[in-house]
Structures are given as structure tokens and as C-alpha cells.
Design a protein around this motif. Structure first.
Motif, mmCIF file in Angstrom:
data_model
loop_
_atom_site.group_PDB
_atom_site.id
_atom_site.type_symbol
_atom_site.label_atom_id
_atom_site.label_comp_id
_atom_site.label_asym_id
_atom_site.label_seq_id
_atom_site.Cartn_x
_atom_site.Cartn_y
_atom_site.Cartn_z
ATOM 1 N N ASP A 83 -9.407 112.025 -50.828
ATOM 2 C CA ASP A 83 -9.857 111.289 -51.757
ATOM 3 C C ASP A 83 -11.217 111.944 -52.535
ATOM 4 N N ALA A 86 -10.342 115.077 -54.140
ATOM 5 C CA ALA A 86 -9.843 114.894 -55.503
ATOM 6 C C ALA A 86 -10.893 114.442 -56.358
ATOM 7 N N GLU A 87 -11.528 113.775 -56.179
ATOM 8 C CA GLU A 87 -12.932 113.448 -57.130
ATOM 9 C C GLU A 87 -13.694 114.541 -57.387
ATOM 10 N N LYS A 89 -12.496 117.485 -57.882
ATOM 11 C CA LYS A 89 -11.616 118.137 -58.235
ATOM 12 C C LYS A 89 -11.308 119.625 -57.700
ATOM 13 N N TRP A 91 -8.772 121.427 -56.101
ATOM 14 C CA TRP A 91 -7.156 121.270 -55.909
ATOM 15 C C TRP A 91 -6.953 122.266 -54.889
ATOM 16 N N ALA A 139 -1.809 117.637 -56.814
ATOM 17 C CA ALA A 139 -2.688 118.576 -56.877
ATOM 18 C C ALA A 139 -2.528 119.858 -57.568
ATOM 19 N N LYS A 142 -3.151 118.817 -61.036
ATOM 20 C CA LYS A 142 -4.414 118.431 -61.338
ATOM 21 C C LYS A 142 -5.009 116.935 -61.707
ATOM 22 N N GLY A 144 -6.002 113.818 -60.077
ATOM 23 C CA GLY A 144 -6.947 113.127 -58.942
ATOM 24 C C GLY A 144 -6.570 112.006 -58.493
ATOM 25 N N CYS A 147 -3.342 112.073 -56.613
ATOM 26 C CA CYS A 147 -3.828 112.702 -55.163
ATOM 27 C C CYS A 147 -4.108 111.410 -54.375
ATOM 28 N N SER A 148 -5.159 110.679 -54.779
ATOM 29 C CA SER A 148 -5.881 109.593 -53.978
ATOM 30 C C SER A 148 -4.797 108.636 -53.463
#
Length: 167
Positions: A83, A86-87, A89, A91, A139, A142, A144, A147-148
Motif C-alpha cells: 500500500d 503504491a502511494e 509510486k 513500481w 504494478a 502503474k 496504485g 495494487c492496493s
């Protein structure tokens, strides 16, 4: 260097090479030694084939449960890191987690959910592997939020897998 000299030298060289090759080489083996070689016996093979192996001398006796639990704990910890990555970025780091510790998670799931396991356990393992794959795909794109979301789903599915596997 006339043609005659060339032919004579080539011919004499050929004679010397032929003489060396033509000399009989002395054999190192004694006559009849190879005939004493014992051939495999089919009856002995059948007897050995049907013997039960002694597993006490085997080096690998299966997966170590403490190692498997440590890998599962590490995967759970690393899923929580996704998390924040991802915030930010990051990747490449997310893909590193997916291929590293979570790649090991895939192998660990296969060891726990063996072919002899219950269908529910095998289904839970497949679902968790798909979640990890989806994290890597998000990811790569890209994304986010994806991903989370996939990391949260993977944590939930890991918890479900553990409940099924160790109840």
C-alpha cells in the motif's frame, strides 16, 4: 624445390606415417579378462525393485513446517508494504516484492496445498496466487489503486488459506 623433390619427400613422409600407424599396438588387457564380467541378473533386479526403501537414511524428508510458517509470515508482512509503495509510486519495488517474497509464497502454497490436499485448500491457494499475479499486473500498469486493492484482497485470501490449512 622441383616437382621430383616434392613427390619424393611427400612419398617418404607418407611411408613413415604408414609405418608408424601400421605397427601393431600392444594391448594392455589380458586375454579373457573381459569375459569374467558379471552380467546383471533380472531376478535380482525384481527382488530389489520390490523392496521397501529405508527412509531413515534419506536426506530430504519433506518441507520443514517452521520454514513454511516463516515464509507465510514474511509474505503477510510484505503484502502490508505494498500500500505505501503504491502511494509512493515505487513500481519496481512492488514488482520486486511480487517476484521475491511473494514468489516464494507461491512455492510455499504449492508445498502446503499438495495434490493430496482438500479441494478447498487447493482452490484457496490458486485464488491467492491469482491475487499476487494481479498485484504484479497492476504494478506493471502503474495503477496504485489496483495494487492496493489486490494487496488487500491477497491479505484476506491469505488469512482464509491459513484458516483452511491449519484448522
Amino acid at each position: 624445390p622441383s616437382r621430383r623433390t616434392f613427390v619424393v619427400s611427400t612419398f617418404s613422409f607418407g611411408l613413415m606415417a604408414g609405418a608408424l600407424v601400421g605397427l601393431g599396438m600392444v594391448a594392455d588387457a589380458k586375454y579373457g579378462v573381459s569375459s569374467n564380467m558379471e552380467l546383471p541378473n533380472y531376478i535380482d533386479y525384481l527382488i530389489e525393485k520390490n523392496e521397501v526403501p529405508d527412509n531413515s537414511k534419506v536426506l530430504y524428508k519433506g518441507a520443514d513446517p517452521s520454514t513454511l510458517l516463516r515464509r507465510l509470515q514474511d509474505a503477510e508482512r510484505r503484502l502490508q508494504e505494498i500500500d505505501s509503495l503504491a502511494e509512493q509510486k515505487k513500481w519496481t519495488q512492488i514488482n520486486g516484492i511480487v517476484t521475491g517474497p511473494l514468489g516464494t509464497l507461491s512455492m510455499t502454497l504449492s508445498q502446503i496445498a499438495s495434490p493430496e490436499s482438500s479441494p478447498a485448500l487447493k482452490t484457496a491457494a490458486k485464488k491467492l496466487k491469482a491475487d499476487v499475479l494481479a498485484i504484479g499486473q497492476a504494478a506493471d500498469k502503474k495503477n496504485g489503486n489496483a495494487c492496493s486493492n489486490q494487496a488487500a484482497l491477497a491479505r484476506q485470501d491469505l488469512k482464509s488459506f491459513l484458516e483452511i490449512a491449519f484448522d
